[in-house]
Enzyme design. Sequence first.
Site, PDB file in Angstrom:
ATOM      1  CE1 TYR A   1      15.096  -0.560  35.201  1.00 31.04           C
ATOM      2  CE2 TYR A   1      16.204  -0.509  37.318  1.00 31.04           C
ATOM      3  CZ  TYR A   1      15.696  -1.220  36.250  1.00 31.04           C
ATOM      4  OH  TYR A   1      15.781  -2.600  36.248  1.00 31.04           O
TER       5      TYR A   1
ATOM      6  CG  ASN B   1      23.699  -5.050  40.334  1.00 33.51           C
ATOM      7  OD1 ASN B   1      23.299  -4.236  39.530  1.00 33.51           O
ATOM      8  ND2 ASN B   1      24.144  -4.720  41.544  1.00 33.51           N
TER       9      ASN B   1
ATOM     10  NE  ARG C   1      20.929  -0.674  45.168  1.00 29.13           N
ATOM     11  CZ  ARG C   1      20.622  -0.052  44.027  1.00 29.13           C
ATOM     12  NH1 ARG C   1      20.799  -0.656  42.883  1.00 29.13           N
ATOM     13  NH2 ARG C   1      20.150   1.166  44.042  1.00 29.13           N
TER      14      ARG C   1
HETATM   15  P1  NAD Z   1      17.130  -6.970  28.927  1.00 26.39           P
HETATM   16  O1  NAD Z   1      17.249  -5.558  28.450  1.00 26.39           O
HETATM   17  O2  NAD Z   1      18.134  -7.952  28.452  1.00 26.39           O
HETATM   18  O3  NAD Z   1      15.676  -7.540  28.618  1.00 26.39           O
HETATM   19  C1  NAD Z   1      14.523  -6.749  28.573  1.00 26.39           C
HETATM   20  C2  NAD Z   1      13.832  -7.042  27.257  1.00 26.39           C
HETATM   21  O4  NAD Z   1      12.597  -6.296  27.207  1.00 26.39           O
HETATM   22  C3  NAD Z   1      14.659  -6.600  26.052  1.00 26.39           C
HETATM   23  O5  NAD Z   1      14.926  -7.706  25.199  1.00 26.39           O
HETATM   24  C4  NAD Z   1      13.772  -5.578  25.362  1.00 26.39           C
HETATM   25  O6  NAD Z   1      13.850  -5.611  23.952  1.00 26.39           O
HETATM   26  C5  NAD Z   1      12.391  -5.972  25.855  1.00 26.39           C
HETATM   27  N1  NAD Z   1      11.443  -4.863  25.719  1.00 26.39           N
HETATM   28  C6  NAD Z   1      11.669  -3.544  25.988  1.00 26.39           C
HETATM   29  N2  NAD Z   1      10.585  -2.831  25.675  1.00 26.39           N
HETATM   30  C7  NAD Z   1       9.667  -3.706  25.211  1.00 26.39           C
HETATM   31  C8  NAD Z   1       8.351  -3.554  24.707  1.00 26.39           C
HETATM   32  N3  NAD Z   1       7.778  -2.343  24.604  1.00 26.39           N
HETATM   33  N4  NAD Z   1       7.681  -4.658  24.309  1.00 26.39           N
HETATM   34  C9  NAD Z   1       8.277  -5.883  24.355  1.00 26.39           C
HETATM   35  N5  NAD Z   1       9.524  -6.092  24.826  1.00 26.39           N
HETATM   36  C10 NAD Z   1      10.197  -5.004  25.239  1.00 26.39           C
HETATM   37  O7  NAD Z   1      17.126  -6.880  30.514  1.00 26.39           O
HETATM   38  P2  NAD Z   1      17.205  -8.026  31.614  1.00 26.39           P
HETATM   39  O8  NAD Z   1      18.485  -7.862  32.309  1.00 26.39           O
HETATM   40  O9  NAD Z   1      16.858  -9.336  31.009  1.00 26.39           O
HETATM   41  O10 NAD Z   1      16.054  -7.553  32.601  1.00 26.39           O
HETATM   42  C11 NAD Z   1      14.765  -8.162  32.657  1.00 26.39           C
HETATM   43  C12 NAD Z   1      13.926  -7.480  33.719  1.00 26.39           C
HETATM   44  O11 NAD Z   1      14.587  -7.569  34.986  1.00 26.39           O
HETATM   45  C13 NAD Z   1      13.681  -5.977  33.484  1.00 26.39           C
HETATM   46  O12 NAD Z   1      12.413  -5.631  33.928  1.00 26.39           O
HETATM   47  C14 NAD Z   1      14.711  -5.325  34.375  1.00 26.39           C
HETATM   48  O13 NAD Z   1      14.329  -4.010  34.749  1.00 26.39           O
HETATM   49  C15 NAD Z   1      14.707  -6.270  35.552  1.00 26.39           C
HETATM   50  N6  NAD Z   1      15.969  -6.187  36.341  1.00 26.39           N
HETATM   51  C16 NAD Z   1      17.145  -6.633  35.788  1.00 26.39           C
HETATM   52  C17 NAD Z   1      18.306  -6.539  36.523  1.00 26.39           C
HETATM   53  C18 NAD Z   1      19.622  -7.027  35.973  1.00 26.39           C
HETATM   54  O14 NAD Z   1      20.627  -6.919  36.676  1.00 26.39           O
HETATM   55  N7  NAD Z   1      19.686  -7.547  34.766  1.00 26.39           N
HETATM   56  C19 NAD Z   1      18.280  -5.990  37.817  1.00 26.39           C
HETATM   57  C20 NAD Z   1      17.082  -5.534  38.330  1.00 26.39           C
HETATM   58  C21 NAD Z   1      15.921  -5.662  37.584  1.00 26.39           C
END
Ligand code: NAD
Length: 330
Positions: A149, A178, A286
């Site tokens: 990741y 987070n 962290r």
């Molecule tokens: P989430 O899993 O709720 O949302 C991500 C969405 O992307 C999902 O609904 C999923 O269906 C969609 N997705 C996945 N593959 C896809 C594709 N091929 N085409 C279209 N849509 C697709 O996660 P989140 O918590 O809302 O995270 C959003 C972003 O923030 C991500 O990039 C995640 O890595 C980043 N992030 C989140 C956190 C956290 O704590 N939530 C921390 C660091 C980074």
Amino acid sequence: MNDVVLVAGAGGFIGGHLVAELRKRNVGPIRAIDIKPMDQWYQTFDDVENVVADLSRLDACQVACVDVRDVYNLAADMGGMGFIENNKALCMLSVLINTHLLMAAEKAGVKRFFFASSACVYAADKQTSADVEPLKESDAYPAMPEDGYGWEKLFSERMCRHYREDFGLETRVARFHNVYGPFGTWDGGREKAPAAIIRKVLEAKYRDTGTIEIWGDGQQTRSFMYIDDCVQGILKIMDSEIIEPINLGSDQLVSINGLVDIVEAIAEIDLKRNYKLDAPKGVNGRNSDNTRIKELLGWAPGITLEEGMAKTYEWILEQYQAREEKLQTA
Ligand code: NAD
């Protein structure tokens, strides 16, 4: 025309909240895209163009970017520590989403492009102790990110930078620490620590088990940002001239045991803790160093963990009760 605002991953937790805020701000037409069937999106809005598409495909990204002014890329195949540690290849395949979106955005004449990176890009050797020095942006190099990741996020950060340098596409990158809040994953294996702990406390309370299982020894430390701060931060960073990746996180450090204390206080319960020492637990400590964001934006996430967790608890309680009712009537 290029007046559409595109939110990729809009059916997810952060994407859904971002669409809600963009609507309030009257930014113009909004296109919300996610790979999940629409009935699984956390939030949908009738006045938004909602599309189900697989953005890992270049052709889908090309269609998604037609007439688009701003792209917010929040789409990724991700989850909490349990998911990330056991699905490294799937996590890395998200590289296709950001790469194809950048390619399509540049060709379509998109003005600005936001990429959601993560604190998982930070070098593991800076996070070995629970008593952490908060992570500064420069701590991502020399690179030793979270396997799978974190490498995908670091690579995609650099692709954003090179698209800006080589093709003039204005890219903005935030490293989220987070994020938690209502309308997110709270069960099923992809949930993160705050939601998982709330769910476990609710299970203990309503099934009267008196115990809670905690991953690791509970002494690992983290900071957790409430979703409203995250959305405000995304929009501020997108509007800014900050071209280098920047931390977007709370700097209120808490141990996992401390987080359980907060949830127990909200639920008015005191549970016996069983520590599962072989469970995925991530780095030992962290935290986010917010010097740069304060300097450049005069702002940093400020919603306290106690306040944010109380709101999150209320929402998960509603979901939990609705699910239990459904199970009983089935
Ligand atoms: P989430 O899993 O709720 O949302 C991500 C969405 O992307 C999902 O609904 C999923 O269906 C969609 N997705 C996945 N593959 C896809 C594709 N091929 N085409 C279209 N849509 C697709 O996660 P989140 O918590 O809302 O995270 C959003 C972003 O923030 C991500 O990039 C995640 O890595 C980043 N992030 C989140 C956190 C956290 O704590 N939530 C921390 C660091 C980074």
